[in-house]
Design an enzyme around this catalytic site. Structure first.
Site, PDB file in Angstrom:
ATOM      1  N   ASP A  19       0.901  -1.051  -0.039  1.00  0.00           N
ATOM      2  CA  ASP A  19      -0.187  -0.105   0.073  1.00  0.00           C
ATOM      3  C   ASP A  19       1.005   1.242   0.028  1.00  0.00           C
ATOM      4  O   ASP A  19       2.071   0.977  -0.129  1.00  0.00           O
ATOM      5  CB  ASP A  19      -1.086  -0.019   1.120  1.00  0.00           C
ATOM      6  N   SER A  20       0.245   2.336  -0.034  1.00  0.00           N
ATOM      7  CA  SER A  20       0.996   3.783  -0.160  1.00  0.00           C
ATOM      8  C   SER A  20       1.950   3.661   1.045  1.00  0.00           C
ATOM      9  O   SER A  20       3.032   4.286   0.700  1.00  0.00           O
ATOM     10  CB  SER A  20       0.250   4.935  -0.049  1.00  0.00           C
TER      11      SER A  20
END
Lengths: 428, 79
Positions: free
Chosen positions: B36-37
């Site tokens: 994820d980010s």
């Protein structure tokens, strides 16, 4: 639906349909309970770090090992790649929540059911070790190297967050922070969310993991921890005993699945107990010490009985806050005052004698003990109560568990800041 | 494979907890490797630390695949 205080009829009933626990006595509700009632202690010398330069060197730590031995192998519960994104208190919460949810058999499939299922798991302190580690990184001038997971790893409400993500529970997502009263507040408040119709199912409890240098040193500095039993750890937690010299820190989590009664019945869920009463109060006195007479505790208990619509004579067992500090006798005095002529029929024990004090998780773990006491008609023992510092007509279940008829149990939790909470549970 | 490529691969395996065989040059951190980010922010930090390079924000944003990371670091090291 608003009810006048004390009214019991007409409000949505809340029952417990799942339970999960991890702590110094090990992994799993049934394992911990059987060790507890056989009089075992979960206290030992601190092994998470070298405690040699601290006055308190004992604690209740979660035993690591195979699940078949009732011990924790974290990778079986939290994937290794995710572990470093969470402080240990979140690991603890996830382990207990997973056991509780699986135990309940509640697997909402529809959007509506998912939105009617919420989470309220709190912690007294949160990610203390994570904050300690991050502080060092910044202190060393490496602020730009701080992990992007630092904040979400330390935040108290992230146990609730992770549990909701894991199971897709999209109802109320909330958290409680009231020091050592957290666990009771979380269960009591979550039950009220169900009573008021905000949710049909709530996963509620507390998690804590502060057996770390900063946690031990901090409570040592506040003169709150036992320091005189470093060579005999299993003797260190001794509620009401004249030789007690402070509490013993424990780590772990307790989580329950609360469910609206008709909802539970309709799906044929097993029901452990009903949450019938909940009371709260504030001391308005001192940041760490209760006042003489512990009227705050008295009012929390009285209010819990009132909301349950019962009298002291109906209560068979009290799980005391009983931390093994000077305040034990103040709580005892408050219970005697409330129960009056019925005190001599009461059993009251402090299971912290075996588990240590799990701070924000204590109230949840001890509420579970109350429900098991009702299920099995057993009062768990108070270990190390060799010579009470104060006599009482109340049976404090010294040393060994007692078989007794237990229909209704009350659990007390009090926290720094002068916050008090009591929960009343009854067999269904 | 270059020494840099080997090291990048090892860091990716460690941080994302993925099988080594999945870490191909074309693999996208987010689309193929489950990042994820926040994972990508942490990965870039790990690259900076391991290779002793600075990867500014705008450059980091363009690193989407394993090959992007290897190319960027090789260029920095060659400069």
């Amino acid at each position: 639906m608003l009810q006048s205080a004390g009214a019991n009829s007409g409000r949505r009933r809340v029952v417990v349909t799942g339970m999960g626990m991890v702590g110094p006595l090990g992994l799993g509700v049934e394992n911990v309970w059987s060790r507890l009632i056989s009089g075992e202690s979960g206290i030992g010398r601190i092994t998470h770090f070298d405690p040699s330069d601290l006055p308190a060197q004992v604690a209740g730590q979660v035993p690591e090992g195979p699940a078949s031995d009732g011990k924790l192998t974290l990778s079986e519960w939290v994937p290794v790649k995710d572990q470093r994104k969470m402080d240990r208190f979140i690991h603890m919460g996830l382990v207990a929540a997973t056991e509780a949810v699986e135990d309940s058999g509640w697997k909402p499939q529809t959007e509506e059911d998912k939105c009617a299922t919420g989470v309220m798991i709190g912690s007294g302190i949160g990610g203390l070790q994570t904050i300690y580690d991050a502080s060092i990184t910044v202190h060393e001038g490496r602020a730009k190297r701080l992990s992007p997971f630092f904040i979400p790893s330390a935040l108290i409400n992230l146990v609730s967050g992770h549990v909701s993500i894991k199971y897709g529970f999209q109802g109320p997502n909330h958290s409680v922070v009231t020091a050592c009263a957290t666990g009771v507040h979380a269960i009591g408040d979550a039950a009220r969310l169900i009573m008021f119709g905000d949710a049909d199912v709530m996963v509620a409890g507390g998690a804590e993991a502060t057996v770390c240098p900063l946690g031990i040193a901090g409570f040592c500095s506040a003169r709150a921890l036992s320091t005189g039993f470093n060579d005999t750890p299993d003797k260190a937690s001794r509620p009401w005993d004249k030789d007690r010299d402070g509490f013993v820190m424990g780590e772990g989590a307790g989580v329950v699945v609360l469910e609206e009664y008709e909802h539970a019945k309709a799906r044929g869920a097993k029901i452990y107990a009903e949450i019938v009463g909940y009371g709260m109060s504030g001391d308005a006195y001192h940041i760490t010490a209760p006042a003489e007479g512990h009227y705050g505790a008295f009012r929390a208990m009285r209010s819990a009985l009132k909301s349950a619509g019962i009298t002291p004579a109906d209560v068979n067992y009290v799980n005391a806050h009983g931390t093994s500090t000077m305040a034990d006798d103040l709580e005892l005095e408050a219970v005697e005052r409330l129960f009056g002529a019925d005190a001599n029929k009461l059993a009251m024990s402090s299971t912290k004698s075996a588990t240590g004090h799990l701070l924000g998780a204590a109230g949840a773990v001890e509420a579970i003990f109350c429900m098991l006491a009702i299920r099995d008609n057993v009062a768990p023992p108070t270990l190390n109560l060799d010579n009470p510092s104060r006599e009482s007509v109340i049976d404090r279940v010294a040393h060994t568990a007692q078989q007794r008829q237990i229909n209704v149990a009350l659990s007390n939790s009090f926290g720094f800041g002068g916050t008090n909470a009591s929960l009343v549970v009854r067999g269904v | 494979m270059s020494e840099i490529a080997d090291k990048v691969k090892k860091i990716v395996v460690e941080h994302l907890g993925v099988e080594e065989s999945k870490v191909t040059p074309e693999a996208s951190f987010i689309d193929d490797l489950g990042a994820d980010s926040l994972d990508t922010v942490e990965l870039v930090m790990a690259f900076e630390e391991a290779f002793n390079v600075e990867i500014p924000e705008d450059a980091a944003e363009k690193i989407a695949t394993v090959k992007d990371a290897i190319d960027y670091i090789e260029k920095q090291k060659a400069a």
